[in-house]
Design a protein around this motif. Structure first.
Motif, PDB file in Angstrom:
ATOM      1  N   ARG A 105       0.831  -1.215   0.000  1.00 23.35           N
ATOM      2  CA  ARG A 105       0.000   0.000   0.000  1.00 23.35           C
ATOM      3  C   ARG A 105       0.863   1.261   0.000  1.00 23.35           C
ATOM      4  O   ARG A 105       0.369   2.345   0.267  1.00 23.35           O
ATOM      5  N   ARG A 106       2.138   1.106  -0.300  1.00 18.86           N
ATOM      6  CA  ARG A 106       3.006   2.280  -0.375  1.00 18.86           C
ATOM      7  C   ARG A 106       2.517   3.222  -1.463  1.00 18.86           C
ATOM      8  O   ARG A 106       2.052   2.791  -2.511  1.00 18.86           O
ATOM      9  N   SER A 107       2.692   4.509  -1.221  1.00 18.72           N
ATOM     10  CA  SER A 107       2.380   5.476  -2.260  1.00 18.72           C
ATOM     11  C   SER A 107       3.357   5.288  -3.411  1.00 18.72           C
ATOM     12  O   SER A 107       4.424   4.684  -3.249  1.00 18.72           O
ATOM     13  N   LEU A 108       3.002   5.815  -4.539  1.00 14.57           N
ATOM     14  CA  LEU A 108       3.863   5.758  -5.709  1.00 14.57           C
ATOM     15  C   LEU A 108       5.242   6.346  -5.391  1.00 14.57           C
ATOM     16  O   LEU A 108       6.276   5.743  -5.689  1.00 14.57           O
ATOM     17  N   ALA A 109       5.251   7.497  -4.756  1.00 13.92           N
ATOM     18  CA  ALA A 109       6.518   8.154  -4.415  1.00 13.92           C
ATOM     19  C   ALA A 109       7.341   7.301  -3.452  1.00 13.92           C
ATOM     20  O   ALA A 109       8.558   7.174  -3.596  1.00 13.92           O
ATOM     21  N   ARG A 110       6.694   6.690  -2.470  1.00 17.18           N
ATOM     22  CA  ARG A 110       7.419   5.878  -1.489  1.00 17.18           C
ATOM     23  C   ARG A 110       7.965   4.603  -2.132  1.00 17.18           C
ATOM     24  O   ARG A 110       9.097   4.205  -1.866  1.00 17.18           O
ATOM     25  N   ALA A 111       7.174   3.970  -2.979  1.00 18.48           N
ATOM     26  CA  ALA A 111       7.643   2.761  -3.659  1.00 18.48           C
ATOM     27  C   ALA A 111       8.848   3.092  -4.537  1.00 18.48           C
ATOM     28  O   ALA A 111       9.840   2.356  -4.547  1.00 18.48           O
ATOM     29  N   ALA A 112       8.794   4.211  -5.255  1.00 23.88           N
ATOM     30  CA  ALA A 112       9.922   4.629  -6.091  1.00 23.88           C
ATOM     31  C   ALA A 112      11.145   4.924  -5.229  1.00 23.88           C
ATOM     32  O   ALA A 112      12.273   4.566  -5.588  1.00 23.88           O
ATOM     33  N   SER A 113      10.958   5.532  -4.075  1.00 22.10           N
ATOM     34  CA  SER A 113      12.059   5.822  -3.160  1.00 22.10           C
ATOM     35  C   SER A 113      12.724   4.535  -2.662  1.00 22.10           C
ATOM     36  O   SER A 113      13.940   4.453  -2.559  1.00 22.10           O
ATOM     37  N   VAL A 114      11.908   3.535  -2.349  1.00 19.81           N
ATOM     38  CA  VAL A 114      12.450   2.252  -1.876  1.00 19.81           C
ATOM     39  C   VAL A 114      13.277   1.601  -2.997  1.00 19.81           C
ATOM     40  O   VAL A 114      14.375   1.096  -2.745  1.00 19.81           O
TER      41      VAL A 114
END
Length: 181
Positions: free
Chosen positions: A164-173
């Motif tokens: 359920r990560r946001s798009l920005a958070r998933a990209a950051s990971v």
């Protein structure tokens, strides 16, 4: 964050995973951040044939689509220098897996974006452009994800759960995994 180093020839990163894992969305965000282009092999096929994926499946069948898909992936691995997003079933092809292994051997990175069925169904459950989901999307998605999971794990160099990560958070990971920071 700066663009991670990629191989001398080929994509900065390749994203693979099941339908609804966020390959196109996360790929678009990474491409934006790094100032490179996103190439989606499913979109390449649609543009090359002038037909949608469901039209290709209906007219030519899945084997013909997979043949076209593997040729598209192999070509993209040697010519594209941005972010490459693969279709969910691309890893089923031995030719594609061998091409990905060669890409990795040259210093490339393949990220398996992993997601649970519940979240994937929130994202793609009613999408009519997904011919393999059929009349029972959740059951079919789970069967495909289970069947393909070992193949995603075989080809990947990094494994990221998008959840359920946001798009920005998933990209950051993904960025953090690729750069080690």
């Amino acid at each position: 964050m700066s663009r991670p180093a990629g191989p001398e020839r080929g994509p900065v990163v390749v994203l693979c995973g099941p339908m609804g894992s966020g390959k196109s969305a996360v790929g678009g965000e990474l491409a934006r951040r790094w100032g490179v282009s996103l190439r989606d092999t499913d979109q390449d096929i649609v543009e090359a044939t002038g037909r949608t994926i469901p039209e290709l499946f209906a007219a030519d069948g899945e084997p013909a689509f997979r043949d076209l898909e593997q040729r598209t992936v192999v070509q993209a691995l040697s010519t594209h220098d941005g972010v490459l997003s693969l279709g969910g079933g691309a890893v089923a092809s031995e030719v594609t897996r061998a091409a990905l292994a060669d890409y990795v051997a040259r210093g490339g990175r393949v990220v398996f974006l992993d997601v649970d069925a519940e979240i994937a169904m929130d994202r793609v459950g009613g999408d009519t452009n997904r011919p393999l989901l059929g009349d029972d999307p959740r059951r079919r998605w789970e069967a495909l994800a289970t069947q393909r999971r070992p193949l995603y794990l075989e080809v990947c160099t990094h494994h990221v759960r998008t959840g359920r990560r946001s798009l920005a958070r998933a990209a950051s990971v993904v960025e953090q995994r690729l750069t080690g920071s």
